[in-house]
Design a protein around this motif. Structure first.
Motif, PDB file in Angstrom:
ATOM      1  N   THR A   3       0.829  -1.204   0.000  1.00  0.00           N
ATOM      2  CA  THR A   3       0.000   0.000   0.000  1.00  0.00           C
ATOM      3  C   THR A   3       0.864   1.255   0.000  1.00  0.00           C
ATOM      4  O   THR A   3       0.603   2.207  -0.738  1.00  0.00           O
ATOM      5  CB  THR A   3      -0.934   0.000   1.227  1.00  0.00           C
ATOM      6  OG1 THR A   3      -1.687  -1.211   1.226  1.00  0.00           O
ATOM      7  CG2 THR A   3      -1.873   1.183   1.215  1.00  0.00           C
ATOM      8  N   PHE A   4       1.910   1.247   0.809  1.00  0.00           N
ATOM      9  CA  PHE A   4       2.841   2.380   0.864  1.00  0.00           C
ATOM     10  C   PHE A   4       3.474   2.619  -0.501  1.00  0.00           C
ATOM     11  O   PHE A   4       3.510   3.744  -0.997  1.00  0.00           O
ATOM     12  CB  PHE A   4       3.920   2.103   1.916  1.00  0.00           C
ATOM     13  CG  PHE A   4       5.174   2.897   1.734  1.00  0.00           C
ATOM     14  CD1 PHE A   4       5.221   4.235   2.083  1.00  0.00           C
ATOM     15  CD2 PHE A   4       6.310   2.309   1.198  1.00  0.00           C
ATOM     16  CE1 PHE A   4       6.379   4.967   1.900  1.00  0.00           C
ATOM     17  CE2 PHE A   4       7.470   3.032   1.020  1.00  0.00           C
ATOM     18  CZ  PHE A   4       7.504   4.368   1.372  1.00  0.00           C
ATOM     19  N   ALA A  44       1.074   4.078  -3.076  1.00  0.00           N
ATOM     20  CA  ALA A  44       0.818   5.497  -2.811  1.00  0.00           C
ATOM     21  C   ALA A  44       2.000   6.362  -3.230  1.00  0.00           C
ATOM     22  O   ALA A  44       1.822   7.433  -3.832  1.00  0.00           O
ATOM     23  CB  ALA A  44       0.506   5.705  -1.334  1.00  0.00           C
ATOM     24  N   ASP A  62       2.059   6.590  -6.978  1.00  0.00           N
ATOM     25  CA  ASP A  62       0.942   7.393  -7.475  1.00  0.00           C
ATOM     26  C   ASP A  62       1.254   8.881  -7.346  1.00  0.00           C
ATOM     27  O   ASP A  62       1.051   9.649  -8.283  1.00  0.00           O
ATOM     28  CB  ASP A  62      -0.335   7.037  -6.721  1.00  0.00           C
ATOM     29  CG  ASP A  62      -1.567   7.620  -7.374  1.00  0.00           C
ATOM     30  OD1 ASP A  62      -1.623   7.627  -8.624  1.00  0.00           O
ATOM     31  OD2 ASP A  62      -2.472   8.060  -6.654  1.00  0.00           O
ATOM     32  N   VAL A  63       1.761   9.289  -6.197  1.00  0.00           N
ATOM     33  CA  VAL A  63       2.126  10.695  -6.000  1.00  0.00           C
ATOM     34  C   VAL A  63       3.287  11.070  -6.910  1.00  0.00           C
ATOM     35  O   VAL A  63       3.314  12.163  -7.486  1.00  0.00           O
ATOM     36  CB  VAL A  63       2.456  10.976  -4.512  1.00  0.00           C
ATOM     37  CG1 VAL A  63       3.033  12.364  -4.334  1.00  0.00           C
ATOM     38  CG2 VAL A  63       1.212  10.811  -3.662  1.00  0.00           C
ATOM     39  N   SER A  93      -2.368  16.640   6.721  1.00  0.00           N
ATOM     40  CA  SER A  93      -3.360  16.450   5.663  1.00  0.00           C
ATOM     41  C   SER A  93      -4.628  17.249   5.948  1.00  0.00           C
ATOM     42  O   SER A  93      -5.202  17.860   5.046  1.00  0.00           O
ATOM     43  CB  SER A  93      -3.713  14.971   5.528  1.00  0.00           C
ATOM     44  OG  SER A  93      -2.611  14.240   5.105  1.00  0.00           O
TER      45      SER A  93
END
Length: 129
Positions: free
Chosen positions: A19-20, A23, A26-27, A93
């Motif tokens: 998952t890390f 992410a 993706d960024v 965030s």
């Protein structure tokens, strides 16, 4: 009993690491699309920071902490650091989302049959509420 805990932790580590990394990539992709001429530099820097700098410093500092304080104290310390970083990330965030303009960080895509195309839309439609 400890074998069961180790196996549970390994499964959780696989899921969280995947998952890390998704992410991060993706960024990285979004940052590469927003800049010109940095299409390969940003992913290379991301991979280098994680695999070389992060792993190297983690091994050196983790080895020193394990030697000086023992394995239980080192793992407790690392878990506390990770928890604090999680709290800082959540707080950051929330602050960014509350203070952000109506401009969305993520691109907006419209569906076109089997493929998607990037859509140019007004900032009001992208607003995060």
């Amino acid at each position: 009993e400890s074998v069961t805990w180790v196996l549970c932790l390994e499964v959780m580590h696989g899921i969280t690491f995947a998952t890390f990394w998704v992410a991060v990539m993706d960024v990285t992709k979004i940052l590469s699309q927003q800049t010109t001429g940095w299409n390969t530099t940003i992913p290379v820097l991301t991979s280098t920071l994680f695999q070389c700098v992060g792993s190297g410093l983690g091994s050196i500092i983790g080895g020193w902490a394990m030697e000086v304080y023992g394995s239980k104290a080192m793992y407790r310390g690392v878990s506390q650091i990770v928890f604090v970083v999680l709290l800082v990330h959540i707080l950051g965030s929330l602050i960014v989302r509350c203070r952000s303009t109506n401009e969305s960080f993520l691109p907006v895509y419209k569906e076109c049959g089997n493929r998607c195309e990037k859509e140019d839309v007004d900032d009001d439609e992208n607003a995060i509420t």
